[in-house]
Design a protein around this motif. Structure first.
Motif, PDB file in Angstrom:
ATOM      1  N   LEU A  17      -8.110 -11.884  -0.012  1.00  0.00           N
ATOM      2  CA  LEU A  17      -8.491 -10.795   0.878  1.00  0.00           C
ATOM      3  C   LEU A  17      -7.281 -10.049   1.435  1.00  0.00           C
ATOM      4  N   VAL A  18      -6.236 -10.777   1.837  1.00  0.00           N
ATOM      5  CA  VAL A  18      -5.044 -10.114   2.372  1.00  0.00           C
ATOM      6  C   VAL A  18      -4.380  -9.285   1.279  1.00  0.00           C
ATOM      7  N   GLN A  19      -4.265  -9.838   0.074  1.00  0.00           N
ATOM      8  CA  GLN A  19      -3.680  -9.090  -1.047  1.00  0.00           C
ATOM      9  C   GLN A  19      -4.500  -7.861  -1.385  1.00  0.00           C
ATOM     10  N   GLN A  20      -5.823  -8.001  -1.365  1.00  0.00           N
ATOM     11  CA  GLN A  20      -6.692  -6.852  -1.624  1.00  0.00           C
ATOM     12  C   GLN A  20      -6.424  -5.747  -0.607  1.00  0.00           C
ATOM     13  N   THR A  21      -6.329  -6.138   0.661  1.00  0.00           N
ATOM     14  CA  THR A  21      -6.112  -5.161   1.725  1.00  0.00           C
ATOM     15  C   THR A  21      -4.776  -4.455   1.559  1.00  0.00           C
ATOM     16  N   LYS A  22      -3.734  -5.198   1.208  1.00  0.00           N
ATOM     17  CA  LYS A  22      -2.425  -4.582   0.989  1.00  0.00           C
ATOM     18  C   LYS A  22      -2.481  -3.591  -0.171  1.00  0.00           C
ATOM     19  N   LEU A  23      -3.101  -3.991  -1.270  1.00  0.00           N
ATOM     20  CA  LEU A  23      -3.161  -3.128  -2.441  1.00  0.00           C
ATOM     21  C   LEU A  23      -4.018  -1.893  -2.174  1.00  0.00           C
ATOM     22  N   VAL A  24      -5.139  -2.065  -1.500  1.00  0.00           N
ATOM     23  CA  VAL A  24      -5.998  -0.924  -1.173  1.00  0.00           C
ATOM     24  C   VAL A  24      -5.272   0.029  -0.223  1.00  0.00           C
ATOM     25  N   THR A  25      -4.509  -0.508   0.710  1.00  0.00           N
ATOM     26  CA  THR A  25      -3.745   0.341   1.633  1.00  0.00           C
ATOM     27  C   THR A  25      -2.704   1.155   0.871  1.00  0.00           C
ATOM     28  N   ALA A  26      -1.980   0.500  -0.025  1.00  0.00           N
ATOM     29  CA  ALA A  26      -0.996   1.223  -0.843  1.00  0.00           C
ATOM     30  C   ALA A  26      -1.688   2.291  -1.690  1.00  0.00           C
ATOM     31  N   ALA A  27      -2.800   1.932  -2.313  1.00  0.00           N
ATOM     32  CA  ALA A  27      -3.534   2.879  -3.153  1.00  0.00           C
ATOM     33  C   ALA A  27      -4.031   4.067  -2.330  1.00  0.00           C
ATOM     34  N   SER A  28      -4.488   3.797  -1.128  1.00  0.00           N
ATOM     35  CA  SER A  28      -4.982   4.865  -0.261  1.00  0.00           C
ATOM     36  C   SER A  28      -3.870   5.858   0.074  1.00  0.00           C
ATOM     37  N   GLU A  29      -2.698   5.341   0.412  1.00  0.00           N
ATOM     38  CA  GLU A  29      -1.555   6.211   0.729  1.00  0.00           C
ATOM     39  C   GLU A  29      -1.142   7.040  -0.485  1.00  0.00           C
ATOM     40  N   LEU A  30      -1.090   6.415  -1.636  1.00  0.00           N
ATOM     41  CA  LEU A  30      -0.636   7.115  -2.833  1.00  0.00           C
ATOM     42  C   LEU A  30      -1.673   8.121  -3.330  1.00  0.00           C
ATOM     43  N   ALA A  31      -2.948   7.776  -3.216  1.00  0.00           N
ATOM     44  CA  ALA A  31      -4.001   8.717  -3.597  1.00  0.00           C
ATOM     45  C   ALA A  31      -3.991   9.928  -2.657  1.00  0.00           C
ATOM     46  N   ARG A  32      -3.802   9.683  -1.369  1.00  0.00           N
ATOM     47  CA  ARG A  32      -3.734  10.785  -0.399  1.00  0.00           C
ATOM     48  C   ARG A  32      -2.529  11.684  -0.709  1.00  0.00           C
ATOM     49  N   ASN A  33      -1.385  11.089  -1.044  1.00  0.00           N
ATOM     50  CA  ASN A  33      -0.222  11.893  -1.428  1.00  0.00           C
ATOM     51  C   ASN A  33      -0.528  12.738  -2.663  1.00  0.00           C
ATOM     52  N   THR A  34      -1.243  12.150  -3.624  1.00  0.00           N
ATOM     53  CA  THR A  34      -1.609  12.881  -4.833  1.00  0.00           C
ATOM     54  C   THR A  34      -2.445  14.107  -4.479  1.00  0.00           C
ATOM     55  N   LEU A  35      -3.365  13.942  -3.545  1.00  0.00           N
ATOM     56  CA  LEU A  35      -4.224  15.042  -3.127  1.00  0.00           C
ATOM     57  C   LEU A  35      -3.464  16.071  -2.297  1.00  0.00           C
ATOM     58  N   LEU A  36      -2.757  15.605  -1.267  1.00  0.00           N
ATOM     59  CA  LEU A  36      -2.112  16.523  -0.325  1.00  0.00           C
ATOM     60  C   LEU A  36      -0.874  17.208  -0.902  1.00  0.00           C
ATOM     61  N   HIS A  37      -0.019  16.444  -1.561  1.00  0.00           N
ATOM     62  CA  HIS A  37       1.256  16.981  -2.028  1.00  0.00           C
ATOM     63  C   HIS A  37       1.220  17.445  -3.475  1.00  0.00           C
ATOM     64  N   GLY A  38       0.351  16.833  -4.277  1.00  0.00           N
ATOM     65  CA  GLY A  38       0.290  17.184  -5.692  1.00  0.00           C
ATOM     66  C   GLY A  38      -0.856  18.108  -6.041  1.00  0.00           C
ATOM     67  N   GLY A  39      -1.701  18.423  -5.045  1.00  0.00           N
ATOM     68  CA  GLY A  39      -2.830  19.301  -5.307  1.00  0.00           C
ATOM     69  C   GLY A  39      -3.977  18.625  -6.041  1.00  0.00           C
TER      70      GLY A  39
END
Length: 149
Positions: free
Chosen positions: A39-61
């Motif tokens: 569960l802790v590993q899942q949360t860390k990975l989902v948090t990283a994925a969330s940040e990177l997906a948001r960057n893809t949307l906001l900064h990469g269009g």
């Protein structure tokens, strides 16, 4: 650490809206749970994925996320790639520094994501877009030995 083993299959998800960000988080959590991440590993990975997906949307269009299960002997992991064709990152070192933000946020997206995973690579060129790839290995199963992947 050597590059992760090559996958058998990949799942591609579009990133074009906030709803897509939620779907990426859901899919990453589901894959991580199925592979054996705690569960802790899942949360860390989902948090990283969330940040990177948001960057893809906001900064990469917008762009896409690829979720790739990794298997190397008994070791299990995930490779996540976030791909856009936006303006690229002109100064990767600056973008990776804590506190740097072009959108007025906390500036912990890339550097924070790096701390949450086993590997993070950035392939970018101004005007060409960006691919950020992370790899995380499930604990509780042996990690791959260097050179065995």
């Amino acid at each position: 650490m050597t590059p992760a083993s090559e996958p058998a299959t990949a799942t591609s998800l579009p990133i074009g809206s906030d709803a897509d960000l939620a779907w990426v988080r859901h899919q990453v959590r589901q894959f991580a749970a199925e592979i054996g991440f705690g569960l802790v590993q899942q949360t860390k990975l989902v948090t990283a994925a969330s940040e990177l997906a948001r960057n893809t949307l906001l900064h990469g269009g917008g762009g896409q996320a690829k979720i790739i299960p990794l298997i190397s002997g008994p070791a299990r992991g995930l490779r996540l790639s976030f791909i856009d064709t936006g303006p690229g990152i002109s100064d990767v070192e600056l973008a990776m520094s804590d506190g740097y933000s072009t959108e007025g946020g906390l500036g912990l997206g890339l550097s924070g994501a790096q701390r949450l995973v086993d590997e993070l690579t950035i392939d970018t060129e101004p005007g060409r877009g960006t691919v950020v790839t992370v790899v995380a290995w499930a604990t509780g199963v042996p990690a791959p030995r260097p050179g065995s992947r």
